[in-house]
Write a protein that holds these residues in place. Structure first.
Motif, short mmCIF file in Angstrom:
data_model
loop_
_atom_site.label_atom_id
_atom_site.label_comp_id
_atom_site.label_asym_id
_atom_site.label_seq_id
_atom_site.Cartn_x
_atom_site.Cartn_y
_atom_site.Cartn_z
N TYR A 74 19.90 51.44 16.06
CA TYR A 74 20.64 52.52 15.39
C TYR A 74 21.63 53.18 16.36
CZ TYR A 74 17.88 52.59 11.02
OH TYR A 74 17.31 52.28 9.80
N ASP A 75 21.18 53.38 17.59
CA ASP A 75 22.09 54.00 18.58
C ASP A 75 23.30 53.10 18.81
OD1 ASP A 75 20.44 56.12 18.78
OD2 ASP A 75 19.50 55.53 20.69
N LYS A 76 23.00 51.82 18.95
CA LYS A 76 24.09 50.86 19.19
C LYS A 76 25.03 50.83 17.96
CE LYS A 76 24.72 45.94 20.00
NZ LYS A 76 24.07 44.65 20.03
N ALA A 77 24.42 50.81 16.78
CA ALA A 77 25.22 50.72 15.55
C ALA A 77 26.10 51.97 15.40
CB ALA A 77 24.31 50.57 14.33
N ASP A 226 39.50 46.49 8.45
CA ASP A 226 38.57 45.40 8.11
C ASP A 226 37.48 45.83 7.14
OD1 ASP A 226 39.86 43.64 9.79
OD2 ASP A 226 38.63 44.17 11.54
N HIS A 227 37.18 47.13 7.09
CA HIS A 227 36.03 47.59 6.30
C HIS A 227 36.45 48.72 5.37
CE1 HIS A 227 33.62 45.20 8.99
NE2 HIS A 227 34.21 45.80 10.00
N ILE A 228 35.94 48.63 4.14
CA ILE A 228 36.35 49.58 3.10
C ILE A 228 35.14 50.39 2.66
CG2 ILE A 228 37.32 49.71 0.76
CD1 ILE A 228 38.41 46.75 1.59
N SER A 229 35.23 51.69 2.84
CA SER A 229 34.12 52.56 2.51
C SER A 229 34.28 53.04 1.06
CB SER A 229 34.12 53.75 3.48
OG SER A 229 33.06 54.60 3.19
N ASN A 242 31.03 56.74 7.36
CA ASN A 242 29.77 57.01 8.05
C ASN A 242 29.56 56.02 9.21
OD1 ASN A 242 26.83 56.70 8.58
ND2 ASN A 242 26.70 58.30 7.03
N PRO A 243 29.61 56.52 10.45
CA PRO A 243 29.57 55.60 11.61
C PRO A 243 28.33 54.71 11.65
CG PRO A 243 29.89 57.88 12.32
CD PRO A 243 29.71 57.92 10.86
N LEU A 244 27.15 55.26 11.37
CA LEU A 244 25.93 54.44 11.45
C LEU A 244 25.98 53.32 10.40
CD1 LEU A 244 23.05 53.86 12.49
CD2 LEU A 244 22.21 55.46 10.75
N ASP A 250 28.64 46.08 10.20
CA ASP A 250 29.43 45.10 10.97
C ASP A 250 28.56 44.31 11.94
OD1 ASP A 250 31.95 43.87 11.53
OD2 ASP A 250 31.91 44.88 13.47
N LEU A 251 27.57 44.98 12.55
CA LEU A 251 26.70 44.24 13.48
C LEU A 251 25.96 43.13 12.76
CD1 LEU A 251 25.16 47.04 15.76
CD2 LEU A 251 26.94 45.39 16.35
N GLN A 252 25.60 43.38 11.49
CA GLN A 252 24.87 42.35 10.73
C GLN A 252 25.82 41.34 10.08
OE1 GLN A 252 21.21 43.42 8.82
NE2 GLN A 252 21.71 42.27 6.97
N GLN A 253 27.12 41.52 10.29
CA GLN A 253 28.12 40.62 9.66
C GLN A 253 27.95 40.59 8.14
OE1 GLN A 253 30.71 38.58 11.29
NE2 GLN A 253 30.30 40.37 12.53
N SER A 254 27.70 41.76 7.59
CA SER A 254 27.48 41.84 6.15
C SER A 254 28.82 41.84 5.40
CB SER A 254 26.71 43.14 5.86
OG SER A 254 26.82 43.49 4.51
#
Ligand code: UTP
Length: 456
Positions: A74-77, A226-229, A242-244, A250-254
């Motif tokens: 979570y910290d990294k994300a 690259d990402h749409i909220s 929301n940063p988390l 993105d870390l999970q390549q979702s």
């Protein structure tokens, strides 16, 4: 057969449009193939249920990390999400094309005054939050707003009048989603007037194609987004960027990620997240079999507890796959009251639902998404939609929740607020709880542009 209904409609409309060039033009431009799909999916009786053969409750990331390993993730994300935001990789996207029939407000729902003291409209609250975050991250966050042909003009005029809430006209993009004709329960087209069909927005699922057709996706590509909220227009508590959430996604390549809420009970009216193999889908509350809804874990919690508040992050290149039209979302049947004229020209103002609107839902894109991710959200923090004027999910309940959250944020920052007071925080100054915790609150100037309070 859908084709029979289509042929009947064509003949009837040819007759009805004999004296109306406008109606004739509208009928000629109808996408009959699309209507055939909609009739097949929503009007003709289905033999089998559309539930997947095998499914189980979807797993999700809990609100707060539960293990040391998860804490590290979570910290990294969070840091990764902040990196993406700071580097202009994220955009905000609001779906605001609905007709808000339950609310009964005359105007686009986003213009409804909702904040408890300053009576700021929903659009202003989002605009200020986005603006506040863009200041925190020293970046421009573009905001895309999907309207319908019925409310596009009123929405753009509102923003123009308000000088785009200081976000800069060039950083906002408004566009209209597609429409579908409404029919009666047998699939016969309805007319709104002698010269026009009764048309209605094609559901929030129409947003994927509309993002492409409007040039919004191309605009995002040009900006490096690259990402749409994705969020709905009616939830003033939503965390627009929301940063988390963005970081985990993105870390999970979702391809498409979702927030979830823990349902208040087995039958709460929220879509249920379920997993089918490595994919995720949503089963609507009305479709989840009762025995499944009641199933429990060993610890007593209900199994299907992850409900959907309709908050997502979509990867831009995932949306691009909808451009070719090869991937399509299914139609859902929405039974609504539609005022129309009958074939003799009499105005019909129904007291009960009399018509079918054909809608696609954005969450039907979920099963197509690779590596889907779900992150739990705290309902009190992030979800209090305004669907009605009073009662459940209403202006009343949402204002109550807005005040509660403002008090909680201040109390967490060690600022005591009298229980009886009404309080409102300005999202421009405090777009997130973190910004309150990090602020120097020793010299609060009450009733400035930052914090408003009224004593009872
Ligand atoms: P709702 O399902 O609450 O529908 O939309 P609604 O039209 O706003 O309200 P009712 O049901 O008539 O009372 C959820 C979100 O999806 C958007 C709405 O604007 C809202 O943000 N939406 C819905 C669209 O953008 N387009 C649509 O065709 C339908």
């Amino acid at each position: 057969m859908a084709m029979d209904i289509i042929e009947k409609n064509k003949t009837r409309m040819a007759h009805l449009s004999e004296n109306s060039a406008e109606l004739s033009k509208q009928v000629d431009s109808l996408d009959w193939d699309e209507l055939t799909s909609a009739l097949n999916e929503c009007i003709l009786p289905k033999e089998e249920t559309s539930l997947p053969a095998e499914y189980g409750p979807a797993s999700y990331f809990p609100l707060a990390p539960e293990t040391a390993e998860q804490k590290i993730l979570y910290d990294k994300a969070f840091r990764h999400g902040e990196f993406l935001i700071r580097n202009g990789k994220t955009a905000a996207f609001t779906v605001a094309g609905g007709q808000g029939t339950r609310l009964g407000y005359d105007g686009p729902k986003g213009t409804l005054p909702v904040s408890p003291i300053k009576k700021k409209p929903l659009f202003q609250l989002f605009a200020e939050q986005i603006h506040g975050l863009s200041k925190v991250y020293e970046v421009t966050i573009p905001w895309y707003i999907m309207c319908s042909p019925l409310n596009l003009e009123a929405t753009t005029s509102h923003f123009e009048e308000k000088n785009y809430y200081g976000l800069g006209k060039e950083n906002l993009k408004f566009f209209a989603q597609g429409v579908m004709p409404a029919t009666d329960f047998e699939g016969n087209l309805l007319r709104a007037s002698q010269d026009s069909l009764a048309l209605s927005p094609n559901g929030h699922g129409g947003s994927l194609k509309a993002l492409i057709d409007s040039g919004s996706v191309a605009d995002m590509a040009k900006r490096g987004v690259d990402h749409i909220s994705y969020f709905q227009v009616d939830n003033p508590l939503v965390s627009t960027i929301n940063p988390l959430f963005i970081g985990l996604h993105d870390l999970q390549q979702s391809d498409m990620s979702s927030r979830s809420l823990t349902k208040t009970g087995p039958f709460e009216k929220l879509g249920n997240f379920v997993s089918i193999g490595d994919r995720v889908t949503i089963i609507e509350y009305s479709d989840l079999p009762e025995e499944k809804a009641l199933e429990k874990e060993h610890d007593g919690r209900i199994k299907y507890r992850a409900g959907s508040p309709a908050i997502h992050i979509l990867r831009r290149d995932f949306i691009e796959q909808f451009a070719s039209g090869k991937i399509k979302l299914p139609y859902h049947r929405a039974e609504k009251k539609v005022t129309h004229i009958d074939d003799s020209g009499n105005l019909i103002n129904p007291a009960q639902p009399n018509a079918v609107k054909f809608e696609t839902f954005v969450f039907d894109a979920l099963p197509l998404a690779k590596n889907p991710l779900i992150l739990e959200a705290d309902r009190l923090e992030e979800f209090s939609p305004v669907k009605n004027m009073t009662g459940v999910d209403s202006l009343e309940s949402s204002q109550f929740d807005q005040i509660k959250r403002a008090k909680r944020w201040l109390s967490n920052a060690n600022i005591k607020i009298p229980e009886s007071s009404t309080i409102e925080l300005c999202p421009l100054s405090y777009p997130s709880e973190l910004t309150i915790l990090n602020a120097d609150l020793n010299h609060i100037d009450w009733n400035t542009d930052q914090i408003y309070i009224t004593q009872k």
